[in-house]
Scaffold this active site. Structure first.
Site, PDB file in Angstrom:
ATOM      1  N   ASP A   1      -8.764 -17.013 -16.193  1.00  0.00           N
ATOM      2  CA  ASP A   1      -9.049 -17.970 -17.260  1.00  0.00           C
ATOM      3  C   ASP A   1      -7.872 -18.903 -17.510  1.00  0.00           C
ATOM      4  OD1 ASP A   1      -7.471 -15.924 -18.263  1.00  0.00           O
ATOM      5  OD2 ASP A   1      -8.977 -15.157 -19.633  1.00  0.00           O
TER       6      ASP A   1
ATOM      7  N   ASP B   1     -11.167  -6.347 -28.792  1.00  0.00           N
ATOM      8  CA  ASP B   1     -12.615  -6.318 -29.049  1.00  0.00           C
ATOM      9  C   ASP B   1     -13.408  -6.103 -27.756  1.00  0.00           C
ATOM     10  OD1 ASP B   1     -12.212  -8.713 -27.765  1.00  0.00           O
ATOM     11  OD2 ASP B   1     -12.962  -9.979 -29.394  1.00  0.00           O
TER      12      ASP B   1
ATOM     13  N   HIS C   1     -13.102  -7.737 -24.897  1.00  0.00           N
ATOM     14  CA  HIS C   1     -13.433  -8.887 -24.041  1.00  0.00           C
ATOM     15  C   HIS C   1     -12.719  -8.810 -22.693  1.00  0.00           C
ATOM     16  CE1 HIS C   1     -10.003 -11.134 -26.169  1.00  0.00           C
ATOM     17  NE2 HIS C   1      -9.667 -11.249 -24.904  1.00  0.00           N
TER      18      HIS C   1
ATOM     19  N   GLU D   1     -15.952 -13.224 -24.884  1.00  0.00           N
ATOM     20  CA  GLU D   1     -15.931 -12.593 -26.196  1.00  0.00           C
ATOM     21  C   GLU D   1     -17.211 -11.781 -26.417  1.00  0.00           C
ATOM     22  OE1 GLU D   1     -13.225 -12.648 -27.714  1.00  0.00           O
ATOM     23  OE2 GLU D   1     -12.414 -14.621 -28.170  1.00  0.00           O
TER      24      GLU D   1
HETATM   25  C1  GLP Z   1      -6.398 -12.702 -23.429  1.00  0.00           C
HETATM   26  C2  GLP Z   1      -6.850 -12.892 -21.991  1.00  0.00           C
HETATM   27  C3  GLP Z   1      -7.467 -11.641 -21.438  1.00  0.00           C
HETATM   28  C4  GLP Z   1      -6.563 -10.462 -21.696  1.00  0.00           C
HETATM   29  C5  GLP Z   1      -6.377 -10.286 -23.174  1.00  0.00           C
HETATM   30  C6  GLP Z   1      -5.539  -9.084 -23.541  1.00  0.00           C
HETATM   31  O1  GLP Z   1      -7.435 -12.827 -24.324  1.00  0.00           O
HETATM   32  N1  GLP Z   1      -7.776 -13.969 -21.861  1.00  0.00           N
HETATM   33  O2  GLP Z   1      -7.710 -11.811 -20.052  1.00  0.00           O
HETATM   34  O3  GLP Z   1      -7.118  -9.303 -21.131  1.00  0.00           O
HETATM   35  O4  GLP Z   1      -5.744 -11.456 -23.657  1.00  0.00           O
HETATM   36  O5  GLP Z   1      -4.186  -9.382 -23.484  1.00  0.00           O
HETATM   37  P1  GLP Z   1      -3.038  -8.321 -23.595  1.00  0.00           P
HETATM   38  O6  GLP Z   1      -2.923  -7.698 -22.255  1.00  0.00           O
HETATM   39  O7  GLP Z   1      -1.827  -9.134 -23.936  1.00  0.00           O
HETATM   40  O8  GLP Z   1      -3.410  -7.365 -24.652  1.00  0.00           O
END
Ligand code: GLP
Length: 266
Positions: A73, A143, A145, A150
């Site tokens: 993304d 959550d 995702h 989402e």
């Molecule tokens: C963002 C990214 C996700 C990732 C999430 C969790 O929302 N788009 O791909 O998995 O963050 O991030 P973290 O690993 O910092 O908890």
């Protein structure tokens, strides 16, 4: 689904990096003429995995010369040079440190595109033209995702524009001076369906704050409310997690996976 529980974050990362390396080596050894296609996430979870992959690469233990990457993304409206763009993150944490990664093999959605729909369509087409993704590594939101899909995103969604929830903007505001308003409100993201079309999916889940998401992924029903739960229907899905993330699993589930994966414990 496999759930590989490691004692702590460092061991989880080491296990995940070893798994990626083993898959790349097996692919190259098989005489396959196609490059190995690797899907990659951003976020804090994969940082330790990237550190270990860089170490292996610089030590001559793992080559990226035959690897093509597709990132999950990118924020819409952030230029590459912005220190919170995912392009910047990936180069800062991985690509700039690999000795043999070819820049033309790196694919990241362009958050500054004039035509987001076309950008996303082209991305899907490029993945297909490469023969699909061999291994998609992902992280997970609190959550549940996956990428920026989402809650209530269709489980068959493809790459497209996503609106970020207030919750996600608050969680990610730690990278934007703790101001949720500074977090872009939209992103380009591969779909749940894009991730689950990969031959193998490995999701990293670590820390207490991900315990509900891990339980929903492993023990809950398949539901668009927890987009991660679609993983239950993939025939080669692995969750690499740490002990801290296991707090909401039932004791039975926890013991089952510790027992069945005891050979994987580092
Ligand atoms: C963002 C990214 C996700 C990732 C999430 C969790 O929302 N788009 O791909 O998995 O963050 O991030 P973290 O690993 O910092 O908890």
């Amino acid at each position: 689904m496999r759930v590989v529980i490691q004692e702590n974050y460092d061991k989880m990362c080491k296990w995940a990096a070893n798994h990626i390396a083993a898959r790349i080596h097996a692919h190259n050894d098989s005489g396959n003429t196609r490059p190995f296609v690797l899907g990659l996430p951003t976020g804090s979870s994969p940082i330790g995995v990237y550190r270990e992959l860089v170490r292996m690469n610089q030590a001559g233990e793992l080559s990226f010369a035959n690897v093509v990457t597709f990132n999950m993304d990118e924020y819409l409206g952030l230029p590459r040079e912005h220190d919170q763009s995912y392009w910047y993150f990936m180069h800062d944490n991985l690509f700039n440190h690999l000795v043999d990664m070819k820049p033309e093999n790196i694919n990241i959605l362009n958050g500054m595109t004039d035509d987001p729909e076309k950008e996303c369509r082209d991305y899907e087409e490029k993945i297909a033209a490469m023969g699909g993704i061999d291994l998609f590594m992902g992280g997970i939101g609190v959550d549940g995702h996956i990428a920026f899909n989402e809650p209530f995103t269709s489980l068959s969604s493809r790459t497209g524009v996503r609106n970020l929830t207030t919750d996600t903007r608050i969680v990610n505001s730690r990278f934007f001076g703790n101001d949720p308003e500074k977090v872009p409100s939209q992103a380009l993201s591969v779909g749940v369906g894009t991730v689950f079309d990969s031959r193998e999916v490995m999701i990293l889940i670590n820390g207490h704050n991900k315990a509900r998401a891990l339980a929903a992924t492993v023990e809950g029903g398949v539901s668009q409310k927890w987009t991660c739960s679609a993983l239950q229907q993939h025939n080669a899905a692995i969750i690499a997690c740490d002990e801290a993330a296991c707090g909401e699993l039932t004791v039975d589930t926890y013991r089952y996976f510790l027992d069945i994966e005891k050979g994987e414990r580092l």
